[in-house]
Design a protein around this motif. Sequence first.
Motif, PDB file in Angstrom:
ATOM      1  N   VAL A 202      10.303   5.668   7.376  1.00 44.20           N
ATOM      2  CA  VAL A 202       9.652   5.772   6.360  1.00 44.20           C
ATOM      3  C   VAL A 202       9.432   4.677   5.708  1.00 44.20           C
ATOM      4  N   LYS A 203      10.271   3.620   5.889  1.00 48.35           N
ATOM      5  CA  LYS A 203      10.328   2.113   5.274  1.00 48.35           C
ATOM      6  C   LYS A 203      10.058   0.977   6.535  1.00 48.35           C
ATOM      7  N   PRO A 204       9.123  -0.167   5.881  1.00 49.71           N
ATOM      8  CA  PRO A 204       9.131  -0.630   6.559  1.00 49.71           C
ATOM      9  C   PRO A 204      10.208  -1.566   7.000  1.00 49.71           C
TER      10      PRO A 204
ATOM     11  N   TYR B 124       1.317  -1.375  -0.189  1.00 51.42           N
ATOM     12  CA  TYR B 124       0.096  -0.207  -0.115  1.00 51.42           C
ATOM     13  C   TYR B 124       0.553   1.226  -0.079  1.00 51.42           C
ATOM     14  N   HIS B 125       0.644   2.463  -0.576  1.00 50.75           N
ATOM     15  CA  HIS B 125       1.887   3.264  -0.955  1.00 50.75           C
ATOM     16  C   HIS B 125       1.106   4.346   0.076  1.00 50.75           C
TER      17      HIS B 125
ATOM     18  N   THR C  55      -4.613 -10.563  13.451  1.00 52.40           N
ATOM     19  CA  THR C  55      -3.545  -9.528  12.937  1.00 52.40           C
ATOM     20  C   THR C  55      -2.402  -9.051  13.835  1.00 52.40           C
ATOM     21  N   MET C  56      -1.099  -9.162  12.846  1.00 56.60           N
ATOM     22  CA  MET C  56      -0.211  -8.140  13.657  1.00 56.60           C
ATOM     23  C   MET C  56       0.551  -6.725  12.816  1.00 56.60           C
ATOM     24  N   ALA C  57       0.436  -5.979  13.645  1.00 59.01           N
ATOM     25  CA  ALA C  57       0.914  -4.305  12.816  1.00 59.01           C
ATOM     26  C   ALA C  57       2.312  -4.119  13.728  1.00 59.01           C
ATOM     27  N   ILE C  58       3.801  -3.925  12.812  1.00 62.50           N
ATOM     28  CA  ILE C  58       4.695  -4.012  13.605  1.00 62.50           C
ATOM     29  C   ILE C  58       5.080  -1.869  13.105  1.00 62.50           C
ATOM     30  N   SER C  59       5.741  -1.285  13.416  1.00 57.93           N
ATOM     31  CA  SER C  59       5.881  -0.410  13.086  1.00 57.93           C
ATOM     32  C   SER C  59       7.820   0.314  13.986  1.00 57.93           C
TER      33      SER C  59
ATOM     34  N   ILE D  44       0.439  -9.817   8.810  1.00 58.69           N
ATOM     35  CA  ILE D  44       1.537  -9.065   9.770  1.00 58.69           C
ATOM     36  C   ILE D  44       1.193  -7.783   8.390  1.00 58.69           C
ATOM     37  N   ILE D  45       1.629  -6.957   9.170  1.00 58.62           N
ATOM     38  CA  ILE D  45       1.160  -5.297   8.487  1.00 58.62           C
ATOM     39  C   ILE D  45       2.868  -4.331   8.927  1.00 58.62           C
ATOM     40  N   LEU D  46       3.386  -4.244   8.150  1.00 61.85           N
ATOM     41  CA  LEU D  46       4.573  -3.596   8.804  1.00 61.85           C
ATOM     42  C   LEU D  46       4.630  -2.151   7.789  1.00 61.85           C
ATOM     43  N   SER D  47       5.042  -1.488   8.722  1.00 63.63           N
ATOM     44  CA  SER D  47       5.946  -0.141   8.354  1.00 63.63           C
ATOM     45  C   SER D  47       6.142   1.142   9.143  1.00 63.63           C
ATOM     46  N   GLY D  48       6.583   1.811   8.641  1.00 65.27           N
ATOM     47  CA  GLY D  48       7.921   2.985   9.589  1.00 65.27           C
ATOM     48  C   GLY D  48       6.285   3.986   9.791  1.00 65.27           C
ATOM     49  N   MET D  49       6.664   4.703  10.740  1.00 65.39           N
ATOM     50  CA  MET D  49       5.504   5.980  11.126  1.00 65.39           C
ATOM     51  C   MET D  49       5.362   6.942   9.636  1.00 65.39           C
ATOM     52  N   SER D  50       5.946   6.075   8.659  1.00 64.51           N
ATOM     53  CA  SER D  50       5.005   6.199   7.419  1.00 64.51           C
ATOM     54  C   SER D  50       5.829   6.546   6.196  1.00 64.51           C
ATOM     55  N   GLY D  51       4.504   6.457   5.059  1.00 62.12           N
ATOM     56  CA  GLY D  51       5.231   5.634   3.961  1.00 62.12           C
ATOM     57  C   GLY D  51       4.573   4.312   3.922  1.00 62.12           C
ATOM     58  N   GLU D  52       4.834   3.793   2.993  1.00 58.55           N
ATOM     59  CA  GLU D  52       3.989   2.112   2.446  1.00 58.55           C
ATOM     60  C   GLU D  52       4.505   1.744   4.127  1.00 58.55           C
ATOM     61  N   VAL D  53       2.957   0.332   2.981  1.00 60.58           N
ATOM     62  CA  VAL D  53       3.064  -0.148   3.944  1.00 60.58           C
ATOM     63  C   VAL D  53       2.943  -1.981   3.627  1.00 60.58           C
TER      64      VAL D  53
END
Length: 162
Positions: free
Chosen positions: A106-108, A13-14, A93-97, A132-141
């Motif tokens: 900005v990158k996962p 995801y963008h 689901t697990m999200a990681i940032s 699994i959802i991976l993302s930084g504080m912003s940017g691609e997911v």
Amino acid sequence: MELKEIQFKIAVYHSFDELNAADASLLAAARETAQFAYAPYSKFFVGAAAMLANGKTVTGTNQENASYPVGICAERVLLSSVASQYPGESVRTMAISYNNGNGESVKPISPCGICRQTLVEYEHRTKTPIRIILSGMSGEVFVIESARQLLPLSFTPDDLDI
Ligand code: THU
């Protein structure tokens, strides 16, 4: 001899805005909880949030130690917490940032090898794949449909044959 190819797909995801409401809210929780990481040595603050089958959200952060190898990653803190607070409950689901202290991330990033093994064990234990959802504080997911895909040819309890 034959060559076997192992493939898996990542949904890219963008931006955060493209996520559905449930995924967006879980990623927001992972981003938010990163502030509670105890990471004075690496200054790498990781937050993870899990959506359980019972609808509860549980969070975890990395916890470091002056004796460096004692430190534990956010994903394993989280899974231990889920297993202790909600025995037998599956993680949907697990999200990681994370935040690396150098401004916005900005990158996962994706889970380390030990965490992958732990995630696979939890999937096996609850007979449920963990998205699994991976993302930084912003940017691609990035969204991956099962932790097992991150650990091809994984060693599981089935291999122990006990
Ligand atoms: N870390 C995590 O908590 N999760 C990951 O997916 C990667 C790494 C932690 C371990 C250590 O406290 C710090 O980040 C730097 O490696």
